[in-house]
Design a protein around this motif. Sequence first.
Motif, PDB file in Angstrom:
ATOM      1  N   ALA A 277      44.423  47.396  47.120  1.00  0.00           N
ATOM      2  CA  ALA A 277      44.429  45.881  46.731  1.00  0.00           C
ATOM      3  C   ALA A 277      45.890  45.231  46.212  1.00  0.00           C
ATOM      4  O   ALA A 277      46.151  44.445  46.617  1.00  0.00           O
ATOM      5  CB  ALA A 277      42.805  44.604  45.998  1.00  0.00           C
ATOM      6  N   LEU A 278      46.380  46.240  45.125  1.00  0.00           N
ATOM      7  CA  LEU A 278      46.876  46.146  44.082  1.00  0.00           C
ATOM      8  C   LEU A 278      48.254  45.646  45.433  1.00  0.00           C
ATOM      9  O   LEU A 278      49.736  45.718  44.804  1.00  0.00           O
ATOM     10  CB  LEU A 278      47.030  46.719  42.978  1.00  0.00           C
ATOM     11  CG  LEU A 278      48.222  46.270  42.145  1.00  0.00           C
ATOM     12  CD1 LEU A 278      48.515  44.906  41.841  1.00  0.00           C
ATOM     13  CD2 LEU A 278      48.353  47.525  40.825  1.00  0.00           C
ATOM     14  N   SER A 279      48.448  47.309  46.106  1.00  0.00           N
ATOM     15  CA  SER A 279      49.648  47.552  46.880  1.00  0.00           C
ATOM     16  C   SER A 279      49.630  46.435  47.901  1.00  0.00           C
ATOM     17  O   SER A 279      51.117  46.491  48.487  1.00  0.00           O
ATOM     18  CB  SER A 279      49.627  49.162  47.270  1.00  0.00           C
ATOM     19  OG  SER A 279      49.375  50.114  46.867  1.00  0.00           O
ATOM     20  N   GLU A 280      48.911  45.673  47.889  1.00  0.00           N
ATOM     21  CA  GLU A 280      48.974  44.389  49.164  1.00  0.00           C
ATOM     22  C   GLU A 280      49.744  43.524  48.718  1.00  0.00           C
ATOM     23  O   GLU A 280      49.793  42.841  49.365  1.00  0.00           O
ATOM     24  CB  GLU A 280      47.723  44.505  49.741  1.00  0.00           C
ATOM     25  CG  GLU A 280      47.142  45.350  50.891  1.00  0.00           C
ATOM     26  CD  GLU A 280      45.915  45.364  51.993  1.00  0.00           C
ATOM     27  OE1 GLU A 280      44.900  44.035  50.974  1.00  0.00           O
ATOM     28  OE2 GLU A 280      45.413  46.170  52.235  1.00  0.00           O
ATOM     29  N   ALA A 281      48.770  42.861  47.769  1.00  0.00           N
ATOM     30  CA  ALA A 281      49.085  41.931  46.608  1.00  0.00           C
ATOM     31  C   ALA A 281      51.064  42.615  46.587  1.00  0.00           C
ATOM     32  O   ALA A 281      52.053  41.010  46.580  1.00  0.00           O
ATOM     33  CB  ALA A 281      49.169  41.750  45.093  1.00  0.00           C
ATOM     34  N   MET A 282      51.721  43.597  46.135  1.00  0.00           N
ATOM     35  CA  MET A 282      52.777  44.078  45.576  1.00  0.00           C
ATOM     36  C   MET A 282      54.084  43.927  47.249  1.00  0.00           C
ATOM     37  O   MET A 282      55.238  43.814  46.348  1.00  0.00           O
ATOM     38  CB  MET A 282      52.926  44.864  44.764  1.00  0.00           C
ATOM     39  CG  MET A 282      52.055  44.839  43.491  1.00  0.00           C
ATOM     40  SD  MET A 282      52.082  46.596  42.554  1.00  0.00           S
ATOM     41  CE  MET A 282      53.555  46.738  41.916  1.00  0.00           C
ATOM     42  N   ALA A 283      53.638  44.151  48.299  1.00  0.00           N
ATOM     43  CA  ALA A 283      53.712  44.037  49.042  1.00  0.00           C
ATOM     44  C   ALA A 283      54.870  43.475  49.961  1.00  0.00           C
ATOM     45  O   ALA A 283      54.056  41.728  49.518  1.00  0.00           O
ATOM     46  CB  ALA A 283      53.311  44.627  50.696  1.00  0.00           C
ATOM     47  N   PRO A 284      55.724  43.515  50.190  1.00  0.00           N
ATOM     48  CA  PRO A 284      57.178  42.297  50.887  1.00  0.00           C
ATOM     49  C   PRO A 284      56.420  41.406  51.738  1.00  0.00           C
ATOM     50  O   PRO A 284      55.931  42.500  52.635  1.00  0.00           O
ATOM     51  CB  PRO A 284      58.347  42.310  50.782  1.00  0.00           C
ATOM     52  CG  PRO A 284      57.842  44.234  51.233  1.00  0.00           C
ATOM     53  CD  PRO A 284      56.868  44.362  50.323  1.00  0.00           C
ATOM     54  N   THR A 285      56.478  40.157  52.101  1.00  0.00           N
ATOM     55  CA  THR A 285      55.688  39.498  53.226  1.00  0.00           C
ATOM     56  C   THR A 285      56.991  39.334  53.905  1.00  0.00           C
ATOM     57  O   THR A 285      58.146  38.987  53.339  1.00  0.00           O
ATOM     58  CB  THR A 285      55.304  38.197  52.579  1.00  0.00           C
ATOM     59  OG1 THR A 285      56.332  37.371  52.286  1.00  0.00           O
ATOM     60  CG2 THR A 285      53.853  38.324  51.369  1.00  0.00           C
ATOM     61  N   GLY A 286      56.781  38.859  55.141  1.00  0.00           N
ATOM     62  CA  GLY A 286      57.384  38.724  56.068  1.00  0.00           C
ATOM     63  C   GLY A 286      58.315  37.037  56.083  1.00  0.00           C
ATOM     64  O   GLY A 286      57.745  37.087  56.064  1.00  0.00           O
ATOM     65  N   PRO A 287      58.592  36.826  57.093  1.00  0.00           N
ATOM     66  CA  PRO A 287      59.062  36.139  57.790  1.00  0.00           C
ATOM     67  C   PRO A 287      58.183  35.201  58.175  1.00  0.00           C
ATOM     68  O   PRO A 287      56.882  35.349  58.848  1.00  0.00           O
ATOM     69  CB  PRO A 287      60.191  36.097  59.309  1.00  0.00           C
ATOM     70  CG  PRO A 287      59.709  37.119  59.440  1.00  0.00           C
ATOM     71  CD  PRO A 287      58.922  38.377  59.162  1.00  0.00           C
TER      72      PRO A 287
END
Length: 319
Positions: A277-287
């Motif tokens: 969950a933390l990795s997904e929250a910290m992942a950069p978002t796409g356009p």
Amino acid sequence: MDHPCVRVIQDHELVEEVALEGPLRVGRRDDNDLVLVDESVSGHHGIFDRDEHGWRYTDLGSVNGSIVAAGPTLRGKESVSLNEDTQILIGATVLDVRLPSGDASPAPTKTTPIRPTAQPAPTARVVIVLGGTRRTVALPGPMALIGRATECDVQIEDSSVSNRHAELRWEGDKWTVRDLNSTNGTRVGVSRIAAPHPIANNTQILAGEANLLFVHDGPETDVAHDADSALAALRRESVLTRSQVRQAQQEFAAGRRQLGEILVASGWVSPGQWVEALSEAMAPTGPPDRTSTVPWLRPALLAVMLAALLVVLGLVLFA
């Protein structure tokens, strides 16, 4: 030589010479009088002290014992009288004891670690999940041994865990974990490791069947925004209840423990669930998907595509 001393020899080189002026406890932990950076040395391995007959060395119940040159192997509180020149092998370190004849015993002294780290190790902990039990263990210093043996800093009493399973170590500016040829291996996330592997704050470590969450209080602690985002994601997925989220946020805001530590220690999530969950929250978002921000755009595009398809079908049928 006019004073008794202990010469520390590692890899056939003299590392340090320590005056023997009183009781001197040796081992791997930071609270020893002589700290040895040697993974095969126990936390509290042995002690030099003096009685009415002279200097003695006593093994403190070490895992690998203390081997006296041309003498016995000492184990579990066994001791030996020291001559003018005695060598004792503990782990991979040789303690070369030099004693002048008729020496006296001055007041005790304190020595420093033989290899100080470049930066002080931040306070670290592991939350251990095994079966239905969960407990938190604080690491004693910049080095900690994980295993089943009683002398391990992080003792895990389970048959899937080896006596000396893995080692956590502060390497100058980062924490690392290394497998110690354990039977069932050590994993960081899903990756099995052997060589020292860097680990960040909020890392899942698997030692046998024990599931661990590693956290530390250094500058790399989780950002509040990322932690709150991960918490919200777990709530949306119905992993956490509303009351659990509120309770975790209150304790996290009080600064007592880190958010992942709170959730795992409470039994609300597993180490793997929190790390994911933390990795997904910290992942950069796409356009951004502009069709989701303009309500009429998506239906209009579908209508145009359908009209074009009907035109193509008409041409084929009436050609």
